[in-house]
Design an enzyme around this catalytic site. Structure first.
Site, PDB file in Angstrom:
ATOM      1  N   TYR A   8       0.848  -1.206   0.000  1.00  0.00           N
ATOM      2  CA  TYR A   8       0.000   0.000   0.000  1.00  0.00           C
ATOM      3  C   TYR A   8       0.883   1.255   0.000  1.00  0.00           C
ATOM      4  CZ  TYR A   8      -3.724   3.284   1.092  1.00  0.00           C
ATOM      5  OH  TYR A   8      -4.595   4.348   1.052  1.00  0.00           O
ATOM      6  N   SER A  47      -6.469   0.921  -4.417  1.00  0.00           N
ATOM      7  CA  SER A  47      -6.547   2.354  -4.169  1.00  0.00           C
ATOM      8  C   SER A  47      -5.156   2.971  -4.334  1.00  0.00           C
ATOM      9  CB  SER A  47      -7.145   2.605  -2.786  1.00  0.00           C
ATOM     10  OG  SER A  47      -7.532   3.946  -2.632  1.00  0.00           O
ATOM     11  N   ASP A  50     -17.705   3.776  -8.048  1.00  0.00           N
ATOM     12  CA  ASP A  50     -16.642   4.181  -7.124  1.00  0.00           C
ATOM     13  C   ASP A  50     -16.542   5.700  -7.148  1.00  0.00           C
ATOM     14  OD1 ASP A  50     -14.382   4.631  -5.633  1.00  0.00           O
ATOM     15  OD2 ASP A  50     -13.187   3.060  -6.585  1.00  0.00           O
ATOM     16  N   HIS A  96     -15.964   1.672  -3.980  1.00  0.00           N
ATOM     17  CA  HIS A  96     -14.531   1.552  -3.735  1.00  0.00           C
ATOM     18  C   HIS A  96     -14.180   0.265  -2.991  1.00  0.00           C
ATOM     19  CE1 HIS A  96     -10.597   3.335  -3.885  1.00  0.00           C
ATOM     20  NE2 HIS A  96     -10.423   3.291  -2.575  1.00  0.00           N
TER      21      HIS A  96
END
Length: 457
Positions: free
Chosen positions: A222, A302, A385, A420
């Site tokens: 991430y 993301s 999203d 999302h």
């Protein structure tokens, strides 16, 4: 406040972890709202109070966090008192139970919990079930018990009762999952990134794995917004490991694993450090005979989708497959759609000339090169999203398909009536996970009947 005397008001702006704190004395007639902490210079989390003295968890002058006391009668900074000083570990949360501070820390991306009395004197370290993530410990100052959850890569989330007086934990609720955790192995290693930074990585797989450089491996990351990636149980990842796959999590810079400094080292003009850390993790897995380039897949969602997009454009030769999910792919225009303006605190903005150069240098959409052979890629997004608008994935998929010179598949999966990811029904979660693993089984040539080794022709 717990005693009912004060109204606390917290004010945020954007996604940066800074806030203001105001309060009103509800016992005083016609009392005005007092702007106690109004400089917007740090994060301040209200923990409780002892009469007019407020306790806060803050990162002011302490990038890894500490606990301070502010006497509202003498609110000047020179009068503030430090209760729990900054530690070598990163302070993530604090609660006040049984007249004790229960402080949760991150130690190399795993939970460590310590208790202190209200003067800040150390009492004990809470004994946890293993290497993993504990969260919770809620309650009131007068409570004599509290509860917390514990999970790890091989431990489904289990609820424990904790006695602050004795320091003992007992199982309160435990789920039943049809697998034997003793069949799996979890280890944490540390590798060196491009600039010499020491980065932790968790590796989980079935016991008895042969380090022959031929294991299908899924590397996840991430690296953004001060958010740490911590050990947690996933039935979906368990399926991958049951097929013989290796699951690796790299705790790269930009996240919150080591506090504010770790975050700062991976934001704005330093964002390339995130990608360098992730690429170094991939190279470590190959150098240490876990896998090879044809067997290594990378994934993230993301901000992690951006991570994957940037890595395959910078090193298309390094991976056997890529799974960017709901990723931020257009770094020059992200701030012009929905909540994207709030991410400029982490990414910077193309409206700033200096930041434009940094963004343009790694923006996945703008760094695809025609005639390049990119790895097999399954892009996933959803039509509703409104966090990372699906246009990011649409444009990246179209541009990648146009630039791609090889025969490897470049696909996009667009979920309908979904966003999302939060609140997605179980049926859709299962369908997407099945498609994701099926894509990797095909592209990495995984023989699910042979424990993950290469399928025959």
């Amino acid at each position: 406040s717990e005693d009912g005397r004060f109204l606390l008001i917290t004010v945020w702006q954007g996604s940066e972890r800074k806030n203001r704190v105001y309060y009103q004395d509800l016992q005083a007639q016609d009392a005005e709202v007092v702007r106690l902490l109004d400089d917007f210079d740090a994060a301040y989390g209200f923990l409780g109070n002892d009469g007019p003295v407020f306790w806060f968890q803050t990162d002011l002058d302490a990038p890894r966090g500490r606990v301070i006391a502010v006497d509202t009668r003498f609110p000047q900074r020179v009068s503030w008192k430090e209760i729990i000083p900054q530690a070598a570990e990163t302070l993530t949360s604090v609660s006040v139970v049984n007249d004790q501070f229960i402080a949760s820390y991150l130690k190399d991306a795993r939970t460590q919990v310590k208790t202190f009395d209200l003067a800040g004197r150390f009492i004990r370290e809470v004994t946890l079930p293993g290497l993993g993530t504990a969260s919770g410990f809620p309650g009131k100052r007068t409570d004599t018990e509290t509860f917390y959850s514990f999970t790890s890569f091989t431990t489904p989330t289990t609820i424990y009762r904790y006695d602050p007086a004795t320091g003992e934990s007992t199982v309160f609720r435990q789920p039943k999952v049809d697998f034997d955790p003793q069949d799996y192995e979890v280890k944490q290693i540390f590798y060196t990134s491009k600039d010499g930074t020491r980065v932790p990585m968790f590796i989980t797989h079935k016991k008895g794995l042969k380090l022959d450089g031929n294991n299908p491996t899924y590397l996840y990351g991430y690296g953004g917004f001060n958010i740490p990636v911590l050990p947690s149980f996933s039935a979906s990842n368990l399926v991958w490991m049951e097929m013989g796959g290796v699951y690796a999590v790299a705790n790269i810079r930009g996240g919150g694993e080591y506090g504010k400094d770790w975050h700062e080292a991976g934001r704005k003009l330093n964002k390339q450090n995130c990608f360098d850390d992730f690429l170094a993790a991939a190279e470590w897995l190959m150098a240490n005979q876990y896998t090879n380039r044809r067997k290594l897949a990378i994934g993230g969602a993301s901000n992690g989708g951006l991570l994957v997009g940037a890595c395959i454009t910078q090193r298309p030769d390094l991976f056997g497959a890529a799974l960017p999910s709901v990723g931020v792919m257009d770094m020059l225009r992200f701030h012009k759609f929905t909540i994207g303006w709030a991410w400029t605190s982490d990414y910077g903005s193309a409206d700033n000339p200096e930041e434009f150069k940094a963004l343009y240098a790694y923006s996945p959409l703008h760094n695809l090169k025609p005639g390049t052979s990119y790895p097999p890629t399954l892009i996933t997004t959803a039509d509703h999203d409104d966090r990372v608008v699906p246009a990011h994935s649409f444009k990246f998929a179209a541009a990648l398909q146009e630039a791609h010179a090889g025969s490897a598949p470049v696909l996009i999966r667009i979920e309908t009536k979904a966003g999302h990811g939060a609140g997605k029904p179980t049926s859709k979660i299962i369908e997407e996970a099945a498609d994701r693993w099926a894509f990797l089984v095909r592209t990495l040539q995984v023989d699910v009947h042979a424990g993950g080794k290469s399928a025959g022709s």
